[in-house]
Design a protein around this motif. Structure first.
Motif, PDB file in Angstrom:
ATOM      1  N   LEU A 433       0.777  -1.182  -0.082  1.00  0.00           N
ATOM      2  CA  LEU A 433      -0.087  -0.024  -0.062  1.00  0.00           C
ATOM      3  C   LEU A 433       0.964   1.287   0.102  1.00  0.00           C
ATOM      4  CD1 LEU A 433      -2.832  -1.161   2.609  1.00  0.00           C
ATOM      5  CD2 LEU A 433      -3.145  -0.515   0.106  1.00  0.00           C
ATOM      6  N   GLU A 434       1.988   1.191   0.688  1.00  0.00           N
ATOM      7  CA  GLU A 434       3.006   2.417   0.874  1.00  0.00           C
ATOM      8  C   GLU A 434       3.503   2.775  -0.500  1.00  0.00           C
ATOM      9  OE1 GLU A 434       5.132   5.746   1.592  1.00  0.00           O
ATOM     10  OE2 GLU A 434       3.402   4.795   2.688  1.00  0.00           O
ATOM     11  N   ALA A 435       4.039   1.536  -1.159  1.00  0.00           N
ATOM     12  CA  ALA A 435       4.508   1.618  -2.516  1.00  0.00           C
ATOM     13  C   ALA A 435       3.655   2.326  -3.483  1.00  0.00           C
ATOM     14  CB  ALA A 435       4.966   0.389  -3.091  1.00  0.00           C
ATOM     15  N   ALA A 436       2.386   1.865  -3.384  1.00  0.00           N
ATOM     16  CA  ALA A 436       1.308   2.363  -4.385  1.00  0.00           C
ATOM     17  C   ALA A 436       0.932   3.646  -4.055  1.00  0.00           C
ATOM     18  CB  ALA A 436       0.224   1.451  -4.469  1.00  0.00           C
ATOM     19  N   ALA A 437       0.781   3.849  -2.866  1.00  0.00           N
ATOM     20  CA  ALA A 437       0.474   5.279  -2.523  1.00  0.00           C
ATOM     21  C   ALA A 437       1.662   6.329  -2.968  1.00  0.00           C
ATOM     22  CB  ALA A 437       0.404   5.423  -0.905  1.00  0.00           C
ATOM     23  N   ALA A 438       2.920   6.120  -2.418  1.00  0.00           N
ATOM     24  CA  ALA A 438       4.133   6.971  -2.702  1.00  0.00           C
ATOM     25  C   ALA A 438       4.128   7.177  -4.362  1.00  0.00           C
ATOM     26  CB  ALA A 438       5.338   6.137  -2.433  1.00  0.00           C
ATOM     27  N   LYS A 439       3.855   6.312  -5.140  1.00  0.00           N
ATOM     28  CA  LYS A 439       3.790   6.301  -6.636  1.00  0.00           C
ATOM     29  C   LYS A 439       2.758   7.522  -6.933  1.00  0.00           C
ATOM     30  CE  LYS A 439       3.652   3.989 -10.961  1.00  0.00           C
ATOM     31  NZ  LYS A 439       3.514   2.775 -11.657  1.00  0.00           N
ATOM     32  N   ALA A 440       1.436   7.383  -6.591  1.00  0.00           N
ATOM     33  CA  ALA A 440       0.474   7.940  -6.826  1.00  0.00           C
ATOM     34  C   ALA A 440       0.368   9.454  -6.223  1.00  0.00           C
ATOM     35  CB  ALA A 440      -0.935   7.545  -6.339  1.00  0.00           C
ATOM     36  N   TYR A 441       0.772   9.655  -5.001  1.00  0.00           N
ATOM     37  CA  TYR A 441       1.047  10.962  -4.483  1.00  0.00           C
ATOM     38  C   TYR A 441       2.379  11.634  -5.014  1.00  0.00           C
ATOM     39  CZ  TYR A 441      -2.642  10.194  -1.013  1.00  0.00           C
ATOM     40  OH  TYR A 441      -3.969  10.190  -0.203  1.00  0.00           O
ATOM     41  N   GLY A 442       3.130  11.127  -5.608  1.00  0.00           N
ATOM     42  CA  GLY A 442       4.332  11.515  -5.931  1.00  0.00           C
ATOM     43  C   GLY A 442       5.350  11.765  -5.133  1.00  0.00           C
ATOM     44  N   ASN A 443       5.517  11.249  -4.110  1.00  0.00           N
ATOM     45  CA  ASN A 443       6.504  11.100  -2.940  1.00  0.00           C
ATOM     46  C   ASN A 443       6.857   9.867  -2.392  1.00  0.00           C
ATOM     47  OD1 ASN A 443       3.952  10.463  -1.569  1.00  0.00           O
ATOM     48  ND2 ASN A 443       3.971  12.455  -0.326  1.00  0.00           N
TER      49      ASN A 443
END
Length: 443
Positions: A433-443
């Motif tokens: 989830l963190e990997a996917a979130a970081a990619k989507a949020y750009g951070n």
């Protein structure tokens, strides 16, 4: 997309609507003075939104009242699930609608940053401020400018159940999360699994997580996680996933087990509790479950279909997670003035009371009379939502970039479906989830 997938009597709006709703109707925060009846004759306001079926039909009653007062014609155009793509294509093609009903905070923020939106007029701002808790204005504000008027809300912390199933099992409404699971197992022992879980629709799983997380981790951490200022690998996330996993892996609690849940779409999950052949005693989801139980399966709310609030988890407090649709005015709409006049009308309690009387609707406006709602169950959910005030938290996945929180087969939706299938490793799921979130949020 909006997760207000619902099945939804017209209340009369008094002559005071005009004075309240149309005192000013310019964009960019400027007012033009009192409007007179039929001032907008000859103008057409096109409204785009995700609503179809009974929701579209009932919203049309609100638009018809606006037309009666102002003379403006209205046209409602369904956008499909991807509001952003629809609106972008209409702007590019030079035929943008005047008003869009935006179902996600993240999409509203995107529109504002693209420069597509007009700020609310002073009149709309003032009228909204008199009826909405500050949290609703905050969700409609981007970089200090108020763009989005929240007109329709959803109460997504309600657990719906079959009173007949509860009576057969000899159980009552649980007051804690732990008691809810115990109640579910007692239901299963009496011959009916506890929950119908709509695992085929990933958004329902995000709602399960959000209620557990808000209660267990608290509103401050919820806000941080929603803004990705807290990583999904944080221990609070792993703890919430562990709690959710304990439910997912218990076949007494999930009708059909994980495999059955993953083949169950949201409408089917409601049917499995309130349809002619019950397969579960409870279904967790928003207030709109009641509308489906009533309209599709003939259940009388408060008798054949009841709800209890999503209970507190551990030492936490009972969560109140909401969703909603915000009305915005596009800069590129040809009749922007008429569009803003519509928002000024939507800000009034009178406008909300029209749909409240028709059913399938909750308003976050505290000035909407509870008597406007057509049944006691809806009154109870509306009262609960309004009384929550600033403790309400907007659906977390709706605040996220669509790539993470709002796309079928991707991001949070898919990863929680994978977790439903195999909930044995919450830490590994948190990392994904963190990997996917970081990619989507750009951070």
């Amino acid at each position: 997309m909006s997760r207000n997938i619902t099945a939804r009597r017209t209340a009369a709006a008094g002559s005071a609507v005009l004075a309240l709703a149309l005192g000013a109707s310019a964009c960019g925060g400027e007012a033009t003075g009192p409007a007179s009846a039929k001032e907008l004759s000859g103008q057409t306001v096109t409204v785009a939104g995700v609503w179809t079926g009974s929701e579209q039909k009932n919203f049309q009653k609100v638009l018809d009242a606006f037309s009666e007062k102002t003379g403006a014609k209205t046209t409602f155009v369904p956008t499909g699930d991807n509001v952003s793509t629809y609106v972008g294509s209409k702007i590019e093609g030079g035929n943008a609608p005047e008003v869009v009903m935006v179902p996600q905070v993240g999409v509203l923020q995107q529109f504002a940053k693209e420069g597509w939106l007009s700020p609310l007029s002073k009149k709309a701002d003032a009228t909204a401020g008199a009826g909405l808790a500050p949290v609703w204005k905050n969700y409609g504000t981007v970089d200090g400018t108020y763009y989005g008027l929240y007109f329709k809300a959803a109460h997504k912390s309600t657990v719906w159940y079959s009173p007949a199933a509860f009576e057969q099992a000899g159980v009552g409404e649980p007051k804690t999360y732990e008691d809810m699971l115990k109640t579910g197992r007692t239901l299963a022992d009496s011959g009916l699994p506890a929950f119908s879980v709509a695992g085929e629709d990933g958004w329902t799983l995000t709602d399960w997580f959000e209620n557990i997380y808000l209660s267990q981790a608290g509103p401050e951490n919820y806000d941080k996680l929603a803004a990705h200022k807290l990583p999904w690998t944080d221990p609070t996330v792993v703890k919430a996933l562990t709690t959710l996993g304990d439910l997912f892996k218990d076949k007494q609690l999930v009708a059909g087990g994980a495999n059955g849940a993953l083949r169950t779409a949201f409408p089917t999950s409601v049917e499995q509790v309130f349809g002619p052949e019950p397969k579960a005693g409870m279904v967790y989801e928003g207030d709109f479950v009641g509308g489906i139980a009533k309209d599709e399966f003939g259940k009388k709310l408060g008798e054949d279909a009841k709800f209890y609030p999503f209970p507190p988890v551990g030492s936490g407090t009972a969560p109140v997670v909401s969703g909603g649709d915000a009305a915005v005015v596009l800069k590129d709409g040809k009749n922007r003035k008429a569009g803003m006049a519509l928002l000024e009308f939507l800000a009034t309690p009178e406008a909300a009371e029209i749909w409240a009387g028709a059913g399938g609707f909750l308003s976050p406006n505290k000035n909407v009379k509870l008597s406007a709602y057509s049944d006691d169950t809806t009154r109870a959910t509306a009262e609960s939502l309004v009384k929550a005030g600033d403790s309400v938290r907007f659906d977390m996945s709706d605040q996220a970039p669509a790539a993470f929180g709002g796309t079928k087969g991707a991001g949070e939706w898919k990863l929680l479906q994978d977790f439903l299938r195999n909930p044995s490793n919450p830490k590994a799921t948190a990392a994904k989830l963190e990997a996917a979130a970081a990619k989507a949020y750009g951070n």
